[in-house]
Design a protein around this motif. Structure first.
Motif, mmCIF file in Angstrom:
data_model
loop_
_atom_site.group_PDB
_atom_site.id
_atom_site.type_symbol
_atom_site.label_atom_id
_atom_site.label_comp_id
_atom_site.label_asym_id
_atom_site.label_seq_id
_atom_site.Cartn_x
_atom_site.Cartn_y
_atom_site.Cartn_z
ATOM 1 N N GLU A 1 0.450 -0.919 0.330
ATOM 2 C CA GLU A 1 -0.091 0.056 0.153
ATOM 3 C C GLU A 1 0.754 1.082 -0.093
ATOM 4 N N LEU A 2 0.705 2.035 -0.627
ATOM 5 C CA LEU A 2 1.159 3.374 -0.769
ATOM 6 C C LEU A 2 -0.769 4.332 0.069
ATOM 7 N N LYS A 3 0.205 5.540 0.969
ATOM 8 C CA LYS A 3 -0.768 6.386 1.564
ATOM 9 C C LYS A 3 -0.374 8.010 1.390
ATOM 10 N N ALA A 4 -1.334 8.496 1.653
ATOM 11 C CA ALA A 4 -1.253 10.232 1.146
ATOM 12 C C ALA A 4 -0.125 10.300 1.785
ATOM 13 N N GLY A 5 0.852 11.248 0.826
ATOM 14 C CA GLY A 5 2.586 11.911 1.318
ATOM 15 C C GLY A 5 3.942 11.065 0.987
ATOM 16 N N ASP A 6 3.522 9.543 0.749
ATOM 17 C CA ASP A 6 4.366 9.434 0.692
ATOM 18 C C ASP A 6 5.545 9.476 -0.446
ATOM 19 N N PRO A 7 6.492 9.625 -0.245
ATOM 20 C CA PRO A 7 7.657 10.177 -1.646
ATOM 21 C C PRO A 7 7.588 8.784 -2.161
ATOM 22 N N VAL A 8 7.992 8.823 -4.072
ATOM 23 C CA VAL A 8 8.211 7.743 -3.820
ATOM 24 C C VAL A 8 8.661 7.923 -5.623
ATOM 25 N N ARG A 9 9.225 7.810 -6.105
ATOM 26 C CA ARG A 9 10.648 7.607 -7.113
ATOM 27 C C ARG A 9 10.481 5.905 -8.483
ATOM 28 N N VAL A 10 10.336 5.896 -9.336
ATOM 29 C CA VAL A 10 9.831 5.114 -10.311
ATOM 30 C C VAL A 10 11.151 4.719 -11.238
ATOM 31 N N THR A 11 10.799 3.560 -11.349
ATOM 32 C CA THR A 11 12.684 2.883 -11.899
ATOM 33 C C THR A 11 11.767 2.147 -13.418
ATOM 34 N N LEU A 12 12.513 2.814 -14.701
ATOM 35 C CA LEU A 12 11.954 2.077 -15.519
ATOM 36 C C LEU A 12 13.180 1.414 -16.120
ATOM 37 N N GLN A 13 13.012 0.280 -17.053
ATOM 38 C CA GLN A 13 14.334 -0.593 -17.419
ATOM 39 C C GLN A 13 13.690 -1.143 -18.589
ATOM 40 N N LEU A 14 14.053 -0.905 -19.698
ATOM 41 C CA LEU A 14 14.396 -0.984 -21.627
ATOM 42 C C LEU A 14 14.824 -2.626 -21.818
ATOM 43 N N VAL A 15 13.458 -3.755 -22.059
ATOM 44 C CA VAL A 15 13.775 -4.659 -21.811
ATOM 45 C C VAL A 15 14.174 -5.146 -23.902
ATOM 46 N N ASP A 16 13.499 -4.126 -24.380
ATOM 47 C CA ASP A 16 13.336 -5.042 -25.499
ATOM 48 C C ASP A 16 13.089 -3.486 -26.092
ATOM 49 N N PHE A 17 12.879 -4.115 -28.072
ATOM 50 C CA PHE A 17 12.900 -2.597 -28.450
ATOM 51 C C PHE A 17 12.332 -3.145 -30.192
ATOM 52 N N ASP A 18 12.063 -2.575 -30.819
ATOM 53 C CA ASP A 18 11.476 -3.411 -32.539
ATOM 54 C C ASP A 18 11.578 -1.863 -33.047
ATOM 55 N N GLU A 19 11.472 -2.116 -34.797
ATOM 56 C CA GLU A 19 10.566 -0.982 -35.522
ATOM 57 C C GLU A 19 10.116 -0.160 -34.906
ATOM 58 N N LYS A 20 9.166 -0.617 -33.786
ATOM 59 C CA LYS A 20 7.561 -0.014 -33.888
ATOM 60 C C LYS A 20 7.085 -0.494 -32.460
ATOM 61 N N ARG A 21 8.163 -0.855 -32.015
ATOM 62 C CA ARG A 21 7.414 -0.763 -29.747
ATOM 63 C C ARG A 21 8.646 -1.231 -29.238
ATOM 64 N N VAL A 22 8.527 -0.426 -27.771
ATOM 65 C CA VAL A 22 8.620 -0.696 -26.557
ATOM 66 C C VAL A 22 8.380 -1.718 -26.282
ATOM 67 N N HIS A 23 8.875 -2.568 -25.594
ATOM 68 C CA HIS A 23 8.555 -3.209 -24.231
ATOM 69 C C HIS A 23 9.676 -3.135 -23.360
ATOM 70 N N PHE A 24 9.146 -2.285 -22.013
ATOM 71 C CA PHE A 24 9.212 -1.720 -20.853
ATOM 72 C C PHE A 24 8.932 -2.448 -19.181
ATOM 73 N N TYR A 25 9.692 -1.963 -18.283
ATOM 74 C CA TYR A 25 9.621 -2.388 -16.788
ATOM 75 C C TYR A 25 9.393 -1.857 -15.559
ATOM 76 N N LEU A 26 9.041 -1.383 -15.464
ATOM 77 C CA LEU A 26 9.108 -0.443 -14.144
ATOM 78 C C LEU A 26 8.467 -1.287 -12.292
ATOM 79 N N GLU A 27 9.422 -0.086 -12.084
ATOM 80 C CA GLU A 27 8.473 -0.250 -10.039
ATOM 81 C C GLU A 27 8.245 0.647 -9.684
ATOM 82 N N ILE A 28 7.299 0.371 -8.711
ATOM 83 C CA ILE A 28 6.740 2.334 -8.162
ATOM 84 C C ILE A 28 8.291 1.859 -6.804
#
Length: 180
Positions: free
Chosen positions: A77-104
């Motif tokens: 759970e997250l509650k009011a006022g909690d500070p967060v950061r989100v990580t982004l990892q590019l898993v793969d891509f091709d000529e028209k798509r990006v596949h990625f993973y995120l964590e809050i």
């Protein structure tokens, strides 16, 4: 206007710090699930703007990218006022798509509140159709993927939703004699 690839990318990309707004809290006393997606979306915009896929790309070159599929796991759970950061990892891509993973993650305590796996499609906004990325964006994605390729593959990628049977295998739900 082509955008040059940055010299390096942090692996993973880490968003700016954001706070859980009081208006995002539901009657259960925690952040409503819809707002996890708001945080994920802000991080996607922030992270992929580094490869040239920001608002200026839409305005200047009439290109963008649209979500095609997401898979979210709510872990804490997250509650009011909690500070967060989100990580982004590019898993793969091709000529028209990006596949990625995120964590809050809680920004001061470090625990993971939610994860999301996403697949987005590159769009020609004049035609409003899926189209190949321009060469400079492809080059920038290649630089990002090279940096992110050193990271471990997240174990939840490709996870299937379902109620596991006793053997731990997901089977289709049987309702009224038909499989769904």
């Amino acid at each position: 206007m082509e955008k040059r690839a940055p010299i390096f990318f942090f692996a993973p990309f880490v968003s700016s710090t954001m706070a859980v707004a009081p208006a995002w809290i539901d009657y259960n006393g925690h952040m409503n699930m819809a707002y996890y997606h708001v945080l994920f979306d802000k991080a996607v915009e922030e992270g992929f703007s580094l490869v040239g896929l920001g608002q200026d790309y839409l305005e200047e070159r009439k290109g963008s990218f649209f979500a095609a599929e997401t898979h979210t796991l709510y872990k804490r759970e997250l509650k009011a006022g909690d500070p967060v950061r989100v990580t982004l990892q590019l898993v793969d891509f091709d000529e028209k798509r990006v596949h990625f993973y995120l964590e809050i993650r809680h920004a001061t305590e470090g625990w993971v509140a939610a994860t999301s796996e996403g697949l987005s499609l590159h769009m020609d906004m004049r035609a409003r159709k899926v189209a190949p990325f321009p060469d400079d964006i492809m080059a920038n994605l290649a630089v990002m993927k090279a940096a992110h390729g050193r990271l471990a593959k997240p174990p939840v990628l490709g996870r299937v939703i379902g109620i596991p049977n006793k053997a731990g295998i997901n089977e289709p739900l049987l309702v009224s004699g038909t499989r769904h």
